[in-house]
Design an enzyme around this catalytic site. Structure first.
Site, mmCIF file in Angstrom:
data_model
loop_
_atom_site.group_PDB
_atom_site.id
_atom_site.type_symbol
_atom_site.label_atom_id
_atom_site.label_comp_id
_atom_site.label_asym_id
_atom_site.label_seq_id
_atom_site.Cartn_x
_atom_site.Cartn_y
_atom_site.Cartn_z
ATOM 1 C CD1 TRP A 35 34.393 46.688 33.510
ATOM 2 C CD2 TRP A 35 35.535 48.344 32.559
ATOM 3 N NE1 TRP A 35 34.175 46.633 32.150
ATOM 4 C CE2 TRP A 35 34.858 47.635 31.543
ATOM 5 C CE3 TRP A 35 36.318 49.441 32.193
ATOM 6 C CZ2 TRP A 35 34.939 47.983 30.193
ATOM 7 C CZ3 TRP A 35 36.399 49.795 30.856
ATOM 8 C CH2 TRP A 35 35.706 49.067 29.876
ATOM 9 C CD1 TRP A 37 35.085 43.171 37.839
ATOM 10 C CD2 TRP A 37 35.011 41.398 39.207
ATOM 11 N NE1 TRP A 37 35.324 42.052 37.092
ATOM 12 C CE2 TRP A 37 35.283 40.944 37.901
ATOM 13 C CE3 TRP A 37 34.919 40.450 40.225
ATOM 14 C CZ2 TRP A 37 35.474 39.580 37.600
ATOM 15 C CZ3 TRP A 37 35.104 39.099 39.924
ATOM 16 C CH2 TRP A 37 35.378 38.677 38.641
ATOM 17 C CG ASP A 38 38.302 45.874 36.344
ATOM 18 O OD1 ASP A 38 37.140 45.486 36.161
ATOM 19 O OD2 ASP A 38 39.272 45.490 35.655
ATOM 20 C CD GLN A 109 32.450 44.271 36.171
ATOM 21 O OE1 GLN A 109 32.979 45.187 36.763
ATOM 22 N NE2 GLN A 109 33.046 43.630 35.170
ATOM 23 C CG ASP A 171 32.945 39.871 30.674
ATOM 24 O OD1 ASP A 171 32.867 39.699 31.895
ATOM 25 O OD2 ASP A 171 33.126 40.980 30.168
ATOM 26 C CE1 TYR A 359 37.869 39.176 28.433
ATOM 27 C CE2 TYR A 359 35.920 38.558 27.205
ATOM 28 C CZ TYR A 359 36.570 39.422 28.046
ATOM 29 O OH TYR A 359 35.907 40.531 28.459
ATOM 30 C CD GLU A 403 41.896 41.293 30.030
ATOM 31 O OE1 GLU A 403 42.422 41.542 28.911
ATOM 32 O OE2 GLU A 403 40.673 41.373 30.227
HETATM 33 C C1 GLC Z 1 36.701 42.136 30.972
HETATM 34 C C2 GLC Z 1 36.500 41.167 32.114
HETATM 35 C C3 GLC Z 1 35.773 41.863 33.240
HETATM 36 C C4 GLC Z 1 36.545 43.126 33.629
HETATM 37 C C5 GLC Z 1 36.735 44.037 32.399
HETATM 38 C C6 GLC Z 1 37.629 45.220 32.675
HETATM 39 O O1 GLC Z 1 35.500 42.507 30.399
HETATM 40 O O2 GLC Z 1 35.794 40.045 31.700
HETATM 41 O O3 GLC Z 1 35.688 41.025 34.359
HETATM 42 O O4 GLC Z 1 35.890 43.822 34.617
HETATM 43 O O5 GLC Z 1 37.349 43.294 31.400
HETATM 44 O O6 GLC Z 1 38.869 44.803 33.131
#
Ligand code: GLC
Length: 435
Positions: A35, A37-38, A109, A171, A359, A403
């Site tokens: 992912w 931004w992760d 993202q 999200d 979430y 998380e």
């Molecule tokens: C969820 C979060 C998102 C993140 C993804 C992977 O979808 O909302 O921000 O990048 O998980 O961790």
């Protein structure tokens, strides 16, 4: 061994365990790919103890960049049947300039990579080596910013739009309820995978997923063409968190190009984007009555008048004036900073839409706390920054590397969502390294 040292070691283990062949997954099963931004946050964590992995993480992400500068939100390097919707649903190959090398989504993202490179440089003990690495990738990040300002700013304001809640990174925020409540999405038959890993009460509803898929179907019907998306997407939002991150990354690119030298034209362009963006940001995205930055729904031409942790993120890119900074921090403490709450809930605890377990509808997230910690410190609010840091460390010590976390102090088992979550580990490593 001190408690903090033990926590640091555990965090490193989480990162090493989630490392795959050249990139990291956010966590097992729930998020089995790379992912966007992760990856950036993870690289900051790795930079403290394994710079080659930090560099590889970023290189792998940028390797999936499209011909137009776009960087996707998920890169599907590997096969997995634990996640929906996968590459066969997204069909990014519909876009003529999509990556020929990697399967991905056609969503992006928050563009963290620029400021992540600068963080890596600050952390590095081998500045020369790290700058050499930065030099080899920085133009790709610049091209990404160029994509945003040329393709995602239809009114030429310096504020870019997102066209899907999955682009926001937050999200399932209640912010999007206003938009979804007015959308007439068809019903779809599909099999969710997230709710087999995590309690359904902490995840979005089936109806919400139908809206998510509907927006994607519209983009796909137009081969992910940006102009068509701007014209037709029912979701089109100028998001203060997303734009803050872009501005913070702009500034980092300016600083890094200065270090590298010989990039005057790019610096000039970045400065022009900055100037225009900061002025529009303050004119358009600040709500005087709420005393906070808010989201603007570009499709319906209306402000989404809610306070969320994103409302305070502009501190991170030094967007508010001194006076406005005072108002903003006051709002944060009044609404989110009560004694019986950990800082910082992701959504206004005083709102009827607040849900401390679900979430992005209330829980505390490590990455937002990290952004706020830095933003508050930059603006001289050291005591509150310390609280933001101490609160997230306490939550992780009590519960583990979850998380997200329940902001209510009276709840004992308050870790939710994915477990052994990479960015929770990565950013704790970084926070522990700071005063
Ligand atoms: C969820 C979060 C998102 C993140 C993804 C992977 O979808 O909302 O921000 O990048 O998980 O961790």
């Amino acid at each position: 061994m001190s408690l903090m040292k033990a926590l640091n070691n555990e965090a490193r283990e989480v990162l090493n365990r989630n490392w795959r062949d050249g990139f990291s997954i956010p966590c097992e099963k729930l998020y089995p790919f790379q992912w966007h931004w992760d990856s950036g946050f993870i690289a900051i964590g790795f930079a403290h103890f394994d710079m080659p992995k930090a560099e590889q993480e970023i290189k792998t992400l940028l390797d999936a960049q499209w011909g137009n500068g776009f960087i996707p939100h998920i890169v599907f390097h590997n096969e997995s049947d634990t996640y929906f919707p996968g590459p066969e649903f997204h069909c990014a190959e519909l876009h003529p300039q999509s990556s020929k090398k990697h399967k991905s989504t056609g969503l992006t993202q928050p563009p963290v990579t620029g400021f992540v490179l600068e963080e890596m440089f600050k952390i590095s003990k081998d500045k020369k080596g790290t700058l050499k690495f930065i030099k080899s990738v920085i133009d790709k990040v610049y091209d990404n910013h160029n994509y945003f300002y040329t393709k995602r700013d239809p009114q030429n304001e310096g504020l870019v739009y997102i066209y899907h809640n999955w682009e926001s990174g937050i999200d399932n925020s209640p912010l999007w309820d206003d938009i979804f409540n007015n959308m007439e999405s068809p019903s779809y038959e599909f099999e969710r995978r997230d709710t087999t890993h995590v309690d359904a009460s902490q995840r979005p509803s089936h109806r919400e997923y139908e809206h998510y898929l509907h927006i994607l179907e519209i983009a796909k019907a137009h081969n992910y063409n940006d102009d068509k998306i701007a014209e037709l997407s029912p979701f089109l939002v100028q998001d203060p968190l997303f734009n803050t991150i872009l501005l913070k990354s702009n500034q980092s690119l300016i600083d890094l190009y200065r270090l590298i030298g010989n990039n005057e034209n790019k610096i000039k362009q970045l400065e022009e984007w900055q100037e225009k963006a900061i002025s529009s940001f303050n004119k358009k995205l600040f709500d005087e009555e709420l005393g906070a930055y808010v989201h603007y729904d570009l499709r319906n031409e209306t402000t989404l008048r809610h306070v969320s942790s994103s409302s305070f993120s502009p501190l991170f890119a030094n967007i508010p004036s001194k006076e406005r900074t005072l108002v903003l921090v006051q709002t944060m403490m009044d609404k989110f900073g009560k004694e019986n709450y950990y800082l910082c809930a992701s959504f206004d605890p005083e709102s009827e839409r607040f849900n401390p377990k679900k979430y992005w509808r209330g829980p505390v997230w490590v990455n937002l706390n990290w952004i706020l910690y830095n933003g508050l410190n930059q603006n001289g609010f050291h005591d509150i920054a310390q609280r933001v840091k101490a609160d997230i460390i306490e939550l992780i010590e009590k519960n583990g590397f979850y998380e997200y976390f329940d902001p209510r102090k009276e709840i004992s088992n308050s870790g939710y969502g994915g477990y052994n979550f990479s960015w929770s580990a990565a950013l704790v490593i970084d926070l522990l390294s700071k005063e």
